[in-house]
Design a protein around this motif. Structure first.
Motif, PDB file in Angstrom:
ATOM      1  N   VAL A  45      68.239  30.857  82.369  1.00 46.12           N
ATOM      2  CA  VAL A  45      67.592  30.448  81.119  1.00 46.12           C
ATOM      3  C   VAL A  45      67.440  31.679  80.215  1.00 46.12           C
ATOM      4  O   VAL A  45      66.634  32.570  80.476  1.00 46.12           O
ATOM      5  CB  VAL A  45      66.225  29.788  81.398  1.00 46.12           C
ATOM      6  CG1 VAL A  45      65.614  29.256  80.103  1.00 46.12           C
ATOM      7  CG2 VAL A  45      66.365  28.659  82.411  1.00 46.12           C
ATOM      8  N   GLY A  48      65.270  35.651  78.288  1.00 51.52           N
ATOM      9  CA  GLY A  48      64.504  36.539  79.152  1.00 51.52           C
ATOM     10  C   GLY A  48      65.052  36.760  80.557  1.00 51.52           C
ATOM     11  O   GLY A  48      64.823  37.793  81.161  1.00 51.52           O
ATOM     12  N   GLU A 103      64.634  31.597  86.234  1.00 53.98           N
ATOM     13  CA  GLU A 103      63.694  31.908  85.153  1.00 53.98           C
ATOM     14  C   GLU A 103      63.106  33.307  85.327  1.00 53.98           C
ATOM     15  O   GLU A 103      62.951  33.784  86.453  1.00 53.98           O
ATOM     16  CB  GLU A 103      62.551  30.887  85.143  1.00 53.98           C
ATOM     17  CG  GLU A 103      62.770  29.708  84.202  1.00 53.98           C
ATOM     18  CD  GLU A 103      62.636  30.073  82.729  1.00 53.98           C
ATOM     19  OE1 GLU A 103      62.711  31.267  82.373  1.00 53.98           O
ATOM     20  OE2 GLU A 103      62.448  29.147  81.922  1.00 53.98           O
ATOM     21  N   ASP A 104      62.763  33.935  84.223  1.00 56.70           N
ATOM     22  CA  ASP A 104      62.083  35.224  84.289  1.00 56.70           C
ATOM     23  C   ASP A 104      60.613  35.012  84.642  1.00 56.70           C
ATOM     24  O   ASP A 104      60.067  35.678  85.514  1.00 56.70           O
ATOM     25  CB  ASP A 104      62.211  35.984  82.964  1.00 56.70           C
ATOM     26  CG  ASP A 104      61.875  35.140  81.736  1.00 56.70           C
ATOM     27  OD1 ASP A 104      61.598  33.918  81.889  1.00 56.70           O
ATOM     28  OD2 ASP A 104      61.878  35.683  80.626  1.00 56.70           O
TER      29      ASP A 104
HETATM   30 MG    MG Z   1      62.356  32.648  79.268  1.00 53.68          MG
END
Ligand code: MG
Ligand code: IMP
Length: 180
Positions: A45, A48, A103-104
């Motif tokens: 995503v 990030g 995800e981050d």
């Molecule tokens: Mg993000």
């Protein structure tokens, strides 16, 4: 003490690169074990997650893994807008695939919940999520990620891909806003 300044705000070191690398390696071992011979599709995503995804994807060292990218945006400055904008959509056919969302950070959970809903429409075989960071106290919708690197309090952080209005993504360590 190495402080960094963005938009007149001071940030101090919070998670060092060595500690990040250790957790990335630990997550990779778990994912490698769970996804062996499953032809997983890592779904990074943007923006990030790109640094974490690159490190994790290599560390997993899965012979039949693929990676693709999707772009969502919900944050402005240091706060979630509560709305998620899809900026770049899904190109891959995920029907029957084992999808691993990368995800981050999971904050309110709004982005993750919307993404899971969107993916489910395309009949994947499975959808799980790995997030480097998770703020459990900030979660308002959805569930915790299946794989978590660090659980952290609800404080604004940056570095290692995480930004403040586009800045600071290139810091190798993670920083937190300095308490005044
Ligand atoms: Mg993000
Ligand atoms: P959520 O939808 O509220 O869970 O927010 C998810 C997105 O907001 C993350 O993927 C990040 O891009 C951004 N975000 C959340 N918390 C932080 C933070 O502490 N620093 C930088 N970005 C953050």
């Amino acid at each position: 003490m190495e402080e960094v300044t963005y938009q007149g705000l001071t940030f101090v070191p919070y998670i060092r690169r060595e500690e990040i690398a250790k957790q990335v390696h630990r997550l990779a071992q778990e994912i490698k074990r769970d996804y062996a011979n499953e032809n997983p599709l890592f779904l990074c995503v943007l923006n990030g997650s790109f640094i974490f995804a690159a490190d994790l994807f290599r560390a997993c060292d899965l012979h039949d893994a693929e990676i693709s990218f999707i772009r969502f945006k919900s944050y402005e400055g240091m706060e979630s807008t509560g709305k998620v904008k899809e900026i770049m959509g899904l190109n891959e056919d995920i029907e029957g695939r084992n999808v691993l969302i990368v995800e981050d950070i999971i904050d309110s959970g709004v982005t993750a919940a919307q993404l899971r809903k969107e993916l489910d429409k395309h009949n994947p075989k499975s959808v799980k999520m790995v997030s480097l960071l998770f703020k459990p106290d900030a979660l308002t919708v959805g569930k915790a990620p299946e794989y978590v690197g660090f659980k952290i309090p609800s404080k604004f952080i940056l570095g290692y891909g995480l930004d403040l209005d586009g800045m600071a993504r290139n810091l190798p360590d993670i920083y937190v806003l300095k308490e005044s």
